[in-house]
Scaffold this motif. Sequence first.
Motif, short mmCIF file in Angstrom:
data_model
loop_
_atom_site.label_atom_id
_atom_site.label_comp_id
_atom_site.label_asym_id
_atom_site.label_seq_id
_atom_site.Cartn_x
_atom_site.Cartn_y
_atom_site.Cartn_z
N MET A 44 0.84 -1.19 0.00
CA MET A 44 0.00 0.00 0.00
C MET A 44 0.88 1.25 0.00
O MET A 44 0.56 2.23 -0.68
CB MET A 44 -0.94 0.01 1.20
CG MET A 44 -1.89 -1.17 1.32
SD MET A 44 -2.81 -1.79 -0.12
CE MET A 44 -3.25 -0.42 -1.06
N ILE A 45 1.97 1.21 0.73
CA ILE A 45 2.90 2.34 0.75
C ILE A 45 3.52 2.55 -0.63
O ILE A 45 3.68 3.69 -1.08
CB ILE A 45 3.98 2.16 1.84
CG1 ILE A 45 3.34 2.36 3.23
CG2 ILE A 45 5.14 3.12 1.64
CD1 ILE A 45 4.24 1.99 4.39
N GLN A 46 3.84 1.46 -1.32
CA GLN A 46 4.38 1.59 -2.68
C GLN A 46 3.37 2.27 -3.60
O GLN A 46 3.75 3.08 -4.44
CB GLN A 46 4.73 0.21 -3.26
CG GLN A 46 6.11 -0.26 -2.88
CD GLN A 46 6.46 -1.53 -3.65
OE1 GLN A 46 5.60 -2.37 -3.94
NE2 GLN A 46 7.73 -1.66 -3.97
N LYS A 47 2.10 1.94 -3.45
CA LYS A 47 1.06 2.52 -4.30
C LYS A 47 0.76 3.97 -3.92
O LYS A 47 0.39 4.77 -4.76
CB LYS A 47 -0.23 1.71 -4.22
CG LYS A 47 -0.13 0.33 -4.86
CD LYS A 47 -1.43 -0.41 -4.79
CE LYS A 47 -2.41 -0.10 -5.85
NZ LYS A 47 -2.03 -0.13 -7.23
N ASP A 48 0.91 4.29 -2.62
CA ASP A 48 0.52 5.62 -2.13
C ASP A 48 1.48 6.04 -1.01
O ASP A 48 1.11 6.06 0.16
CB ASP A 48 -0.93 5.58 -1.63
CG ASP A 48 -1.50 6.95 -1.34
OD1 ASP A 48 -0.79 7.96 -1.56
OD2 ASP A 48 -2.65 7.00 -0.89
N PRO A 49 2.73 6.38 -1.36
CA PRO A 49 3.74 6.67 -0.34
C PRO A 49 3.49 7.93 0.48
O PRO A 49 4.10 8.11 1.52
CB PRO A 49 5.04 6.79 -1.14
CG PRO A 49 4.62 7.10 -2.53
CD PRO A 49 3.27 6.48 -2.72
N SER A 50 2.57 8.76 0.05
CA SER A 50 2.30 9.99 0.80
C SER A 50 1.09 9.87 1.72
O SER A 50 0.63 10.86 2.28
CB SER A 50 2.11 11.17 -0.16
OG SER A 50 0.98 10.94 -0.97
N ASN A 51 0.58 8.65 1.89
CA ASN A 51 -0.57 8.43 2.74
C ASN A 51 -0.10 8.16 4.17
O ASN A 51 0.47 7.11 4.46
CB ASN A 51 -1.40 7.26 2.22
CG ASN A 51 -2.69 7.06 2.96
OD1 ASN A 51 -2.77 7.23 4.18
ND2 ASN A 51 -3.73 6.69 2.23
N GLU A 52 -0.36 9.12 5.06
CA GLU A 52 0.06 9.01 6.46
C GLU A 52 -0.49 7.75 7.12
O GLU A 52 0.16 7.14 7.96
CB GLU A 52 -0.40 10.27 7.21
CG GLU A 52 -0.32 10.20 8.72
CD GLU A 52 -1.51 9.52 9.36
OE1 GLU A 52 -1.32 8.96 10.46
OE2 GLU A 52 -2.61 9.53 8.79
#
Length: 167
Positions: A44-52
């Motif tokens: 999920m971080i790879q897909k959306d690294p700016s999501n806190e």
Amino acid sequence: FQAEDGIRDYKVTGVQTCALPIYKIAYYKNQENFSKAFYLVDSMIQKDPSNERWWSTKAMLHYENDDTTNAILAYEKAVTLFPLAEDRLNLALLYAGKGNTKCLTIANELSKGGKGTLNPKINFIKGIYLNHIGKKEQAIDAFDRCIHRSEEHTSELQSPCNLVCRL
């Protein structure tokens, strides 16, 4: 559950949908299958690294897996993306448990925010830090302030207490 399903089900269409992967991560964590939980949160971080939220979730997974060093690193990333008070408190608690003075900086910043309900938590953080560095009397004073000011906010202290008791 398959970790790949969580990745496939996560779509950004103007609104971020993260409930399904969060539930799957919680499921894996509750099953003590940290490798699958980390795989999913890292995906999920790879897909959306700016999501806190993903970084905060990763931090809690590290903490639950008894890895406070990586929990601190993940919370630091979460706080740089979006400084939620809850993430900052958790980071400060982890710092306090390690005797890191950064916990005092965060506590002081949060106390300036004007939220009186945070005072018991801030005193708790200070108590943990002072206890860690051997200032027992000052730690007891901080814990006393925490208890006396938190009677109406007792449930709010349960989560931080549970977090720090494991340090």
